[in-house]
Design an enzyme around this catalytic site. Structure first.
Site, short mmCIF file in Angstrom:
data_model
loop_
_atom_site.label_atom_id
_atom_site.label_comp_id
_atom_site.label_asym_id
_atom_site.label_seq_id
_atom_site.Cartn_x
_atom_site.Cartn_y
_atom_site.Cartn_z
N ARG A 37 -55.53 -26.67 -17.72
CA ARG A 37 -54.27 -27.10 -17.12
C ARG A 37 -54.25 -26.70 -15.65
O ARG A 37 -54.36 -25.53 -15.30
CB ARG A 37 -53.08 -26.46 -17.85
CG ARG A 37 -51.73 -26.96 -17.33
CD ARG A 37 -50.59 -26.45 -18.20
NE ARG A 37 -50.36 -25.02 -18.02
CZ ARG A 37 -49.48 -24.32 -18.76
NH1 ARG A 37 -48.80 -24.92 -19.72
NH2 ARG A 37 -49.32 -23.03 -18.54
N SER A 61 -46.74 -32.10 -26.54
CA SER A 61 -45.77 -31.02 -26.43
C SER A 61 -44.43 -31.46 -27.03
O SER A 61 -43.96 -32.56 -26.75
CB SER A 61 -45.54 -30.64 -24.96
OG SER A 61 -46.68 -30.02 -24.41
N LYS A 117 -44.27 -21.60 -16.82
CA LYS A 117 -43.75 -22.97 -16.81
C LYS A 117 -42.33 -22.96 -16.27
O LYS A 117 -41.45 -22.31 -16.82
CB LYS A 117 -43.77 -23.57 -18.21
CG LYS A 117 -45.15 -23.86 -18.76
CD LYS A 117 -45.08 -24.67 -20.04
CE LYS A 117 -44.64 -26.09 -19.77
NZ LYS A 117 -44.65 -26.92 -21.00
#
Length: 510
Positions: free
Chosen positions: A41, A110, A139
């Site tokens: 990521r 997700s 996040k």
């Protein structure tokens, strides 16, 4: 393609996390420690850099036979030829990704709600990431923090599906077992956990991954044990109570109280009267030493300060790590916004073997249909007896622990069984500081242990209230302590007459 999701690593390339180290080296160390899936990521790098890094990572993961997934970027996944992608709700649609990727590509989605999870199942996703479990700085676009209760609700809603499931968000060594244990619905549990900074930022990623792998494979020490045979019958339970009370007297267990200032003296005297060894310490750092005596921790929210919650959290962590019993008494939980927030924080911060409170407090812990409390009193009841029993059961089932709802009739549940206890006396409602900590005793049925303490306490209250000189709460308290001591003394001598024919316990069928 079947995927082992048990220890799912999500990378983070920010300098503060990597600390100047090479990402591929960190990932390889984590793979050596037992990581089973790697997701690359990186939301900031240019496409060319993403492809370059992904190629290097893929060479590493291939050596260990572990799939590499790319977050969001289907184009990068195609360019490198990795095993699949992971898509967020705002990324490319599953349908389009499915058309572009090879037939056997892994696609994860997700999800943070039942609706999103059901759609992912219907679309045909290979697995879903469920979260955010806990608040986390990694996040910033988190839609919601759903915790173990929200995760459990999602798992229950898709329990008929074989789709893989992994939880993400704020998971570390201290809470990973609780995440797996408390998130489990009756029919479906998590297949794994996704870890970011707890591995990537670790000084030793390999050792961190190894510790996660071992914790994931192990049953948490605080887990409810299997039920004893015949324990659904009240008479079977009650027959065991004298033996448990005797065991308490013999064991002389330590009870660490983080308690309401108003009731410290009373609680200490109750503990001494029943044969326990009390210590009053609101200082969380002491817990790491106190928990070594294998006693129990009681957190009573009666007197909150700005320092209370951090100290509670330190103590909970210490006792959870050893598997020692932790009891939450959320006093006045619905009285103020500060107390409501404190309950939410504590519920996400650790595992409670027993949650004990009146109707208003239990409803607040449940999180819906809460009532406004004026103080420690429950307020007017709006629930029927069957609804009270159902709430105690449902909260215990959700948290996978024991719940005791106190009142004129007490309801005790482990999420499967619910027992109503009608012993006690109204004076108890005017005396704060109830102590029911038999959980540390070596019995396979924790519900039975709590029931033993409850009966000892309430039969003593009945005996005390019957004294000629007891005219109200003031004269009741010393008589009550005397009666607790009398039961303790009788139990030590093998005299069980204190309970013979006295227990008013029945199972509630819901």
């Amino acid at each position: 393609m079947p995927v082992d999701l048990s220890l799912y690593l999500v990378t983070d390339s920010t300098p503060a996390i990597l600390k100047g180290r090479d990402l591929c080296t960190v990932v390889e160390d984590a793979l050596k420690g037992g990581v089973t899936v790697v997701q690359y990521r990186d939301k900031k790098s240019d496409t060319g850099d993403l492809i370059s890094t992904a190629k290097k990572l893929h060479q590493v993961t291939q050596r260990y036979g572990v799939p590499l997934l790319i977050n969001d970027r289907v184009d990068v996944a195609l360019a490198v030829g990795v095993e699949g992608v992971h898509l967020g709700q705002d990324d490319m649609t599953f349908e389009l990704a499915k058309k572009l990727l090879p037939k056997d590509a892994i696609i994860g989605i997700s999800t943070s709600s039942i609706e999103e999870a059901r759609k992912a199942v219907a679309d045909g996703a290979d697995y879903i990431g469920i979260g955010t479990m806990f608040a986390t700085p990694t996040k910033t676009n988190t839609k919601s923090v759903i915790g173990t209760a929200g995760t459990q609700a999602i798992l229950d809603a898709i329990s008929d599906s074989s789709i893989g499931t992994v939880s993400i968000g704020g998971i570390n060594h201290a809470n990973v077992q609780r995440v797996l244990y408390q998130s489990k619905s009756p029919k479906k549990g998590l297949d794994g956990v996704a870890i970011v900074s707890a591995i990537v930022a670790a000084d030793d990623p390999k050792a961190s991954a190894e510790e996660f792998a071992n914790l994931i494979k192990s049953t948490p020490v605080f887990a409810l044990d299997s039920k004893v045979a015949g324990a659904n019958k009240p008479e079977t339970l009650v027959a065991e109570v004298p033996q448990i009370v005797r065991k308490l007297v013999e064991a002389h267990p330590l009870v660490h109280n983080m308690i309401n200032f108003v009731v410290s003296n009373f609680v200490a005297n109750v503990a001494l009267s029943i044969g326990a060894s009390p210590i009053m310490s609101p200082y969380g750092d002491e817990a790491k030493d106190l928990c070594k005596f294998n006693g129990a921790l009681l957190i009573n929210m009666g007197t909150l300060t700005s320092e209370s919650i951090p100290n509670y959290e330190k103590a909970i962590k210490a006792y959870n790590t050893r598997g020692n019993p932790v009891v939450l008494d959320p006093v006045g939980a619905a009285a103020t916004e500060i107390r409501r927030n404190a309950v939410s924080r504590l519920m996400s911060g650790g595992y409670f073997d027993l949650i004990k409170g009146n109707e208003g407090e239990i409803r607040q812990v449940w999180g819906s249909n809460a009532v406004q409390q004026r103080g420690v009193d429950s307020g007017p009841s709006t629930l029927t007896d069957s609804q009270k029993a159902a709430l105690a059961r449902d909260l215990a089932r959700r948290e996978r622990n024991l719940v005791l709802m106190t009142g004129a009739i007490d309801y005790l549940s482990d999420g499967e069984r619910v027992f109503a206890v009608e012993n006690g006396h109204p004076y108890l409602g005017q005396v704060t500081g109830h102590l029911r900590l038999f959980l540390g005793l070596p019995y396979s049925d924790k519900l039975l242990a709590v029931l033993s303490g409850l009966l000892m306490y309430e039969i003593a209250a009945e005996n005390a209230a019957a004294k000629d000189y007891v005219r109200g709460p003031g004269s009741f308290v010393p008589a009550f302590l005397d009666e607790l001591y009398a039961i303790r003394t009788a139990a030590a001598k093998g005299d069980d007459s204190w309970i013979a024919g006295r227990a008013k316990v029945h199972e509630v069928k819901i």
